[in-house]
Design a protein around this motif. Structure first.
Motif, PDB file in Angstrom:
ATOM      1  N   UNK A   8      -0.620  51.654 101.337  1.00 50.29           N
ATOM      2  CA  UNK A   8      -1.876  52.295 100.929  1.00 50.29           C
ATOM      3  C   UNK A   8      -2.127  52.027  99.460  1.00 50.29           C
ATOM      4  N   UNK A   9      -3.403  51.842  99.129  1.00 52.18           N
ATOM      5  CA  UNK A   9      -3.837  51.679  97.746  1.00 52.18           C
ATOM      6  C   UNK A   9      -5.036  52.594  97.529  1.00 52.18           C
ATOM      7  N   UNK A  10      -4.967  53.410  96.500  1.00 50.69           N
ATOM      8  CA  UNK A  10      -6.095  54.268  96.139  1.00 50.69           C
ATOM      9  C   UNK A  10      -6.328  54.138  94.647  1.00 50.69           C
ATOM     10  N   UNK A  11      -7.588  54.246  94.239  1.00 53.28           N
ATOM     11  CA  UNK A  11      -7.856  54.136  92.809  1.00 53.28           C
ATOM     12  C   UNK A  11      -9.128  54.880  92.429  1.00 53.28           C
ATOM     13  N   UNK A  12      -9.238  55.151  91.137  1.00 48.66           N
ATOM     14  CA  UNK A  12     -10.446  55.723  90.527  1.00 48.66           C
ATOM     15  C   UNK A  12     -10.635  55.044  89.175  1.00 48.66           C
ATOM     16  N   UNK A  13     -11.817  54.508  88.948  1.00 47.99           N
ATOM     17  CA  UNK A  13     -12.180  53.902  87.676  1.00 47.99           C
ATOM     18  C   UNK A  13     -13.346  54.703  87.121  1.00 47.99           C
ATOM     19  N   UNK A 222      -9.364  52.153  75.162  1.00 43.49           N
ATOM     20  CA  UNK A 222     -10.356  52.381  74.127  1.00 43.49           C
ATOM     21  C   UNK A 222     -10.027  53.638  73.342  1.00 43.49           C
ATOM     22  N   UNK A 223     -10.744  53.855  72.252  1.00 49.78           N
ATOM     23  CA  UNK A 223     -10.513  55.047  71.446  1.00 49.78           C
ATOM     24  C   UNK A 223     -10.847  56.296  72.264  1.00 49.78           C
ATOM     25  N   UNK A 224      -9.983  57.320  72.234  1.00 48.07           N
ATOM     26  CA  UNK A 224     -10.231  58.528  73.029  1.00 48.07           C
ATOM     27  C   UNK A 224     -11.575  59.173  72.697  1.00 48.07           C
ATOM     28  N   UNK A 225     -12.297  59.532  73.740  1.00 47.76           N
ATOM     29  CA  UNK A 225     -13.611  60.142  73.604  1.00 47.76           C
ATOM     30  C   UNK A 225     -14.292  60.158  74.950  1.00 47.76           C
ATOM     31  N   UNK A 226     -15.532  60.627  75.028  1.00 45.71           N
ATOM     32  CA  UNK A 226     -16.200  60.783  76.325  1.00 45.71           C
ATOM     33  C   UNK A 226     -16.446  59.488  77.083  1.00 45.71           C
ATOM     34  N   UNK A 227     -16.559  58.359  76.379  1.00 43.27           N
ATOM     35  CA  UNK A 227     -16.837  57.092  77.074  1.00 43.27           C
ATOM     36  C   UNK A 227     -15.594  56.235  77.287  1.00 43.27           C
ATOM     37  N   UNK A 228     -14.424  56.750  76.953  1.00 44.52           N
ATOM     38  CA  UNK A 228     -13.187  55.997  77.141  1.00 44.52           C
ATOM     39  C   UNK A 228     -13.013  55.617  78.610  1.00 44.52           C
ATOM     40  N   UNK A 229     -12.619  54.382  78.869  1.00 46.56           N
ATOM     41  CA  UNK A 229     -12.369  53.930  80.231  1.00 46.56           C
ATOM     42  C   UNK A 229     -11.051  54.510  80.727  1.00 46.56           C
ATOM     43  N   UNK A 230     -11.056  55.028  81.950  1.00 45.39           N
ATOM     44  CA  UNK A 230      -9.851  55.573  82.578  1.00 45.39           C
ATOM     45  C   UNK A 230      -9.630  54.871  83.914  1.00 45.39           C
ATOM     46  N   UNK A 231      -8.424  54.385  84.120  1.00 46.68           N
ATOM     47  CA  UNK A 231      -8.058  53.701  85.361  1.00 46.68           C
ATOM     48  C   UNK A 231      -6.848  54.410  85.961  1.00 46.68           C
ATOM     49  N   UNK A 232      -6.972  54.841  87.207  1.00 44.58           N
ATOM     50  CA  UNK A 232      -5.857  55.469  87.930  1.00 44.58           C
ATOM     51  C   UNK A 232      -5.653  54.715  89.236  1.00 44.58           C
ATOM     52  N   UNK A 233      -4.435  54.226  89.451  1.00 48.85           N
ATOM     53  CA  UNK A 233      -4.114  53.470  90.667  1.00 48.85           C
ATOM     54  C   UNK A 233      -2.848  54.050  91.283  1.00 48.85           C
ATOM     55  N   UNK A 234      -2.895  54.322  92.581  1.00 47.03           N
ATOM     56  CA  UNK A 234      -1.722  54.796  93.327  1.00 47.03           C
ATOM     57  C   UNK A 234      -1.464  53.829  94.481  1.00 47.03           C
ATOM     58  N   UNK A 235      -0.203  53.427  94.658  1.00 44.71           N
ATOM     59  CA  UNK A 235       0.158  52.540  95.765  1.00 44.71           C
ATOM     60  C   UNK A 235       1.424  53.036  96.441  1.00 44.71           C
ATOM     61  N   UNK A 236       1.547  52.742  97.719  1.00 48.34           N
ATOM     62  CA  UNK A 236       2.804  52.981  98.428  1.00 48.34           C
ATOM     63  C   UNK A 236       2.959  51.967  99.543  1.00 48.34           C
ATOM     64  N   UNK A 237       4.219  51.765  99.943  1.00 54.04           N
ATOM     65  CA  UNK A 237       4.496  50.843 101.035  1.00 54.04           C
ATOM     66  C   UNK A 237       4.664  49.399 100.599  1.00 54.04           C
ATOM     67  N   UNK A 238       4.729  49.171  99.276  1.00 58.15           N
ATOM     68  CA  UNK A 238       4.917  47.823  98.749  1.00 58.15           C
ATOM     69  C   UNK A 238       6.205  47.762  97.950  1.00 58.15           C
ATOM     70  N   UNK A 239       6.785  46.564  97.829  1.00 60.77           N
ATOM     71  CA  UNK A 239       7.908  46.445  96.911  1.00 60.77           C
ATOM     72  C   UNK A 239       7.361  46.429  95.482  1.00 60.77           C
ATOM     73  N   UNK A 240       8.263  46.502  94.505  1.00 63.10           N
ATOM     74  CA  UNK A 240       7.816  46.662  93.120  1.00 63.10           C
ATOM     75  C   UNK A 240       6.893  45.532  92.644  1.00 63.10           C
ATOM     76  N   UNK A 241       7.243  44.256  92.858  1.00 62.12           N
ATOM     77  CA  UNK A 241       6.332  43.195  92.408  1.00 62.12           C
ATOM     78  C   UNK A 241       4.960  43.274  93.072  1.00 62.12           C
ATOM     79  N   UNK A 242       4.920  43.606  94.370  1.00 64.80           N
ATOM     80  CA  UNK A 242       3.640  43.702  95.058  1.00 64.80           C
ATOM     81  C   UNK A 242       2.811  44.856  94.500  1.00 64.80           C
ATOM     82  N   UNK A 243       3.464  46.005  94.276  1.00 67.35           N
ATOM     83  CA  UNK A 243       2.756  47.144  93.710  1.00 67.35           C
ATOM     84  C   UNK A 243       2.188  46.832  92.341  1.00 67.35           C
ATOM     85  N   UNK A 244       2.993  46.150  91.524  1.00 69.31           N
ATOM     86  CA  UNK A 244       2.523  45.774  90.186  1.00 69.31           C
ATOM     87  C   UNK A 244       1.346  44.808  90.262  1.00 69.31           C
TER      88      UNK A 244
END
Length: 270
Positions: A8-13, A222-244
């Motif tokens: 599984x792969x889930x993300x929020x940008x 980017x510099x912290x503030x309201x427009x800073x880009x945030x990337x969150x990625x969650x993975x499972x079921x992969x080996x470490x190189x695949x997850x990376x």
């Protein structure tokens, strides 16, 4: 036989103000691994802001922790997950150093110490105040007795992980001084994938997490503030190189998408 988890792969940008650029399965639950340390850091930052905690207050190092299960023996961090940089048991450490080891080298021992300092309710209050409504933190690292007893564990979603980082860098969990303290520490993290994809000279900070079959990362760019880009990625079921590879590919796409949106916005306003 151990059951292999379904990949599984889930993300929020998003931007730190909550503007979502893209997401996939944002509410899919995952074991959070070390990404929970971001919530612990915010709870420490709040304690420092209120004066309940001090950066130089002593925290005594230990390599044994009490289980949540009454009568269960004390436990140690699982082999291979120990922090060799921790001082001998009984050594007093400044709170600032404990927090530093928790984030910068992702020390599980340091995190367990800080759970005792701030308490689980304070960590979960951070999640609630960030709007991370589908996540929770209920036990320390390596408390296998609690796991076997079926006690509540730790859970995170990509949406909640993103909202937590948004709240941190957006200054919604602490004042300016302690927000800067947290962001500076996240900028010194020595592990993770997202930071390796960020253009040279661009500020970033992150908190990664991994165990066998689990690979997560959440970062601000980017510099912290309201427009800073945030990337969150969650993975499972992969080996470490695949997850990376999954995290790296999504980071590249996120950076490109954010740049296109910025270019379009600049063109429209010119």
């Amino acid at each position: 036989m151990t059951e292999t988890p379904t990949p599984a792969i889930a993300f929020r940008i998003s931007r730190a103000d909550g503007d979502v650029l893209a997401e996939r399965d944002p509410n899919l639950p995952f074991y959070p691994a070390s990404t929970v340390k971001l919530a612990v850091l915010a709870a420490v930052g709040r304690g420092l802001e209120s004066g309940a905690l001090q950066l130089d207050q002593p925290v005594r190092s230990t390599d044994r922790f009490p289980s949540l299960v009454a009568g269960a023996p004390d436990f140690r961090i699982l082999p291979g997950d120990e922090d060799p940089g921790m001082p001998p048991p009984g050594t007093p450490m400044p709170l600032a150093e404990v927090a530093e080891r928790m984030i910068v080298v992702s020390s599980n021992e340091a995190t367990n110490l800080l759970y005792d300092v701030v308490g689980f309710p304070a960590v979960n209050q951070v999640l609630a105040d960030a709007g991370a409504v589908n996540s929770g933190v209920h036990r320390k690292f390596s408390d296998l007795a609690a796991s076997r007893a079926g006690l509540p564990g730790n859970v995170i979603t990509a949406r909640d992980l993103g909202k937590l980082m948004e709240a941190v860098v957006g200054g919604r969990l602490a004042d300016h001084h302690w927000t800067a303290w947290m962001c500076d520490m996240l900028s010194r993290q020595e592990l993770g994938v997202i930071g390796t994809r960020v253009p040279t000279g661009t500020r970033w900070g992150s908190k990664s997490g991994w165990v066998d079959g689990i690979q997560h990362d959440v970062a601000f760019i980017g510099e912290p503030g309201p427009t800073t880009l945030v990337i969150a990625v969650c993975t499972r079921g992969f080996d470490e190189p695949q997850g990376e590879q999954c995290i790296a590919a999504l980071t590249d796409l996120a950076l490109a998408k954010a740049q296109r949106r910025d270019d379009a916005s600049n063109a429209a306003s010119s």
